[in-house]
Design an enzyme around this catalytic site. Structure first.
Site: not given
Ligand code: 13P
Length: 250
Positions: A9, A11, A95, A97, A167, A173, A213
């Protein structure tokens, strides 16, 4: 046998030049053919990247979101049908976010899942608890609620098409990763809930990915868990060598 999957992803990262460069690097690196590599770039890359990976049976493209309606006067939005027509086969839905910054709730996510499925896109449906819920020992309850509210209206045939991504919000992150014990515990719980609702065949066949992560250092231990079928990777998917190292971690 469940499909092994690593999905990257991106982003809101990479312009078109950087994106195409990254995909060309991914294609050039060796990775196991039995691991499906899904690339989830920003919308504007999808048509280009789909062309690049078209002939690769172990690579596919996902959108990071889609609109819940099929078409219409929704300025600035992108429909599932448009995504599908650009060559993507998957779409990330739910997600954290999107839930946090765009106010997406289960009622909306239900509509998005329905629209995606109706337009030949496989949802990669994300769920996970926040730190408060984990600390209060309410993580199982929180995830169960998300699963029920957004997905349990589906018929068995529809549900069996999904990919689930666990997740934990506190791990996204942050550099904090769920331990393999925590990840396995939750994946096993999710599979058991699916089993209760849809039966053993479907629960055993559905891929459940871990995200938060996940990187080239910790992927091996996470993927060794019996109910972890791969990863949804954020930061570490932005470098070809790291993403492919993760794909090589099964
Ligand atoms: P990170 O791997 O940067 O923690 O992000 C995970 C994520 O949100 C994947 O959709």
């Amino acid at each position: 046998m469940r499909r092994k999957i690593v999905a990257g992803n991106w982003k809101m990262n990479k312009n078109i030049h950087q994106g195409l460069e990254l995909v060309n690097e991914l294609i050039a690196l060796d990775s196991p053919a039995d691991v499906l590599k899904i690339i989830a770039p920003p919308f504007v890359h999808i048509a280009h990247i789909s062309q690049l990976v078209k002939s690769k049976s172990d690579m596919a493209v996902a959108a990071q979101n889609c609109h819940q309606e099929t078409s219409g006067a929704y300025t600035g939005e992108i429909s599932a049908e448009m995504i599908s027509s650009c060559g993507a086969q998957y779409v990330i839905i739910g997600h954290s976010e999107r839930r946090l910054y765009f106010g997406e709730n289960s009622a909306l996510l239900t509509q998005k899942v329905n629209t995606a499925l109706a337009n030949s896109l496989t949802p990669i449906f994300c769920l996970g608890e926040n730190m408060e819920e984990r600390n209060a020992n309410k993580h199982l309850e929180a995830v169960k609620q998300q699963l029920k509210d957004a997905l349990f209206h589906l018929t068995p045939a529809e549900f069996s098409k999904l990919i689930i991504a666990y997740e934990p919000v506190w791990a996204i992150g942050t550099g904090l990763t769920a331990t393999s014990h925590q990840a396995q515990g939750m994946h096993n719980f999710i599979r058991a809930e699916i089993n209760k609702k849809y039966g053993k065949d479907i629960s055993e066949q559905i891929s459940i990915l871990y995200g938060g992560s996940c990187n080239a250092q910790n992927a091996k231990e996470l993927f060794a868990c019996i109910d972890v079928d791969g990863g949804l990777i954020g930061g570490a998917s932005l470098k070809a060598a790291d993403f492919i190292a993760i794909a090589n971690s099964f």
